[in-house]
Write a protein that holds these residues in place. Sequence first.
Motif, mmCIF file in Angstrom:
data_model
loop_
_atom_site.group_PDB
_atom_site.id
_atom_site.type_symbol
_atom_site.label_atom_id
_atom_site.label_comp_id
_atom_site.label_asym_id
_atom_site.label_seq_id
_atom_site.Cartn_x
_atom_site.Cartn_y
_atom_site.Cartn_z
ATOM 1 N N LYS A 1 5.250 0.452 10.913
ATOM 2 C CA LYS A 1 5.970 0.068 10.013
ATOM 3 C C LYS A 1 5.191 -0.176 8.675
ATOM 4 C CE LYS A 1 9.078 -4.021 8.929
ATOM 5 N NZ LYS A 1 9.520 -5.219 9.393
ATOM 6 N N LYS B 1 5.548 2.683 4.780
ATOM 7 C CA LYS B 1 5.717 2.364 3.659
ATOM 8 C C LYS B 1 4.595 2.599 2.778
ATOM 9 C CE LYS B 1 9.802 0.834 4.515
ATOM 10 N NZ LYS B 1 11.101 0.935 3.659
ATOM 11 N N LYS C 1 6.699 -11.838 9.417
ATOM 12 C CA LYS C 1 6.924 -12.022 8.207
ATOM 13 C C LYS C 1 5.866 -11.379 7.329
ATOM 14 C CE LYS C 1 9.142 -13.431 4.469
ATOM 15 N NZ LYS C 1 10.339 -12.750 3.891
ATOM 16 N N ASP D 1 6.262 -7.738 7.542
ATOM 17 C CA ASP D 1 7.520 -7.410 6.567
ATOM 18 C C ASP D 1 6.894 -7.371 5.048
ATOM 19 O OD1 ASP D 1 9.072 -7.175 8.684
ATOM 20 O OD2 ASP D 1 10.166 -9.031 8.299
ATOM 21 N N GLU D 2 6.311 -8.435 4.825
ATOM 22 C CA GLU D 2 5.643 -8.325 3.421
ATOM 23 C C GLU D 2 4.720 -7.136 2.891
ATOM 24 O OE1 GLU D 2 4.172 -12.324 2.743
ATOM 25 O OE2 GLU D 2 6.127 -13.268 2.866
ATOM 26 N N ALA E 1 4.943 -4.448 4.500
ATOM 27 C CA ALA E 1 5.637 -3.082 4.420
ATOM 28 C C ALA E 1 6.681 -3.136 3.301
ATOM 29 C CB ALA E 1 6.559 -2.779 5.585
ATOM 30 N N LYS E 2 6.737 -4.092 2.687
ATOM 31 C CA LYS E 2 7.547 -4.241 1.173
ATOM 32 C C LYS E 2 6.704 -4.093 0.042
ATOM 33 C CE LYS E 2 11.368 -6.817 3.274
ATOM 34 N NZ LYS E 2 12.083 -8.103 3.335
ATOM 35 N N GLY E 3 5.342 -3.846 0.096
ATOM 36 C CA GLY E 3 4.480 -3.239 -0.811
ATOM 37 C C GLY E 3 3.994 -4.744 -1.798
ATOM 38 N N LYS E 4 4.036 -6.049 -0.890
ATOM 39 C CA LYS E 4 3.534 -7.023 -1.620
ATOM 40 C C LYS E 4 2.051 -7.059 -1.766
ATOM 41 C CE LYS E 4 4.809 -11.936 -1.576
ATOM 42 N NZ LYS E 4 5.435 -13.131 -0.714
#
Length: 116
Positions: free
Chosen positions: A21, A25, A99, A102-103, A105-108
């Motif tokens: 995951k 990204k 979480k 997820d963060e 993978a979202k580029g945070k």
Amino acid sequence: MRLEKVFAIKFASLYPMYLKKAECKGRTQAELDRVIAWLTGYSAEGLRAQIGSEHDLECFFAQAPAFNPNAVLIKGVVCGVRVEEVEHPLMRKIRQLDKLVDELAKGKALEKIMRQ
């Protein structure tokens, strides 16, 4: 899925999914490992040992050297569930890890993921 089934998931089988995951990204294994280490206190060697073991999630979190006290700052929704509202302590830790991944993978930014 019943809690017992979730707790019985092998960390070694979950880690490659987290890695895939993150890498899909554009994130790296080092970044993933850093986020997991921040949450659990595992050293690089300790994390590798867990990945190479047959430990389930219950054991993985029970053996965590130092669960980060700033984990209470992890808020948001994972799989339709608010992380901060999960009552079962082990399930909350699992959702907190989900979480963070997820963060990532979202580029945070890592500093924001690690609540710094």
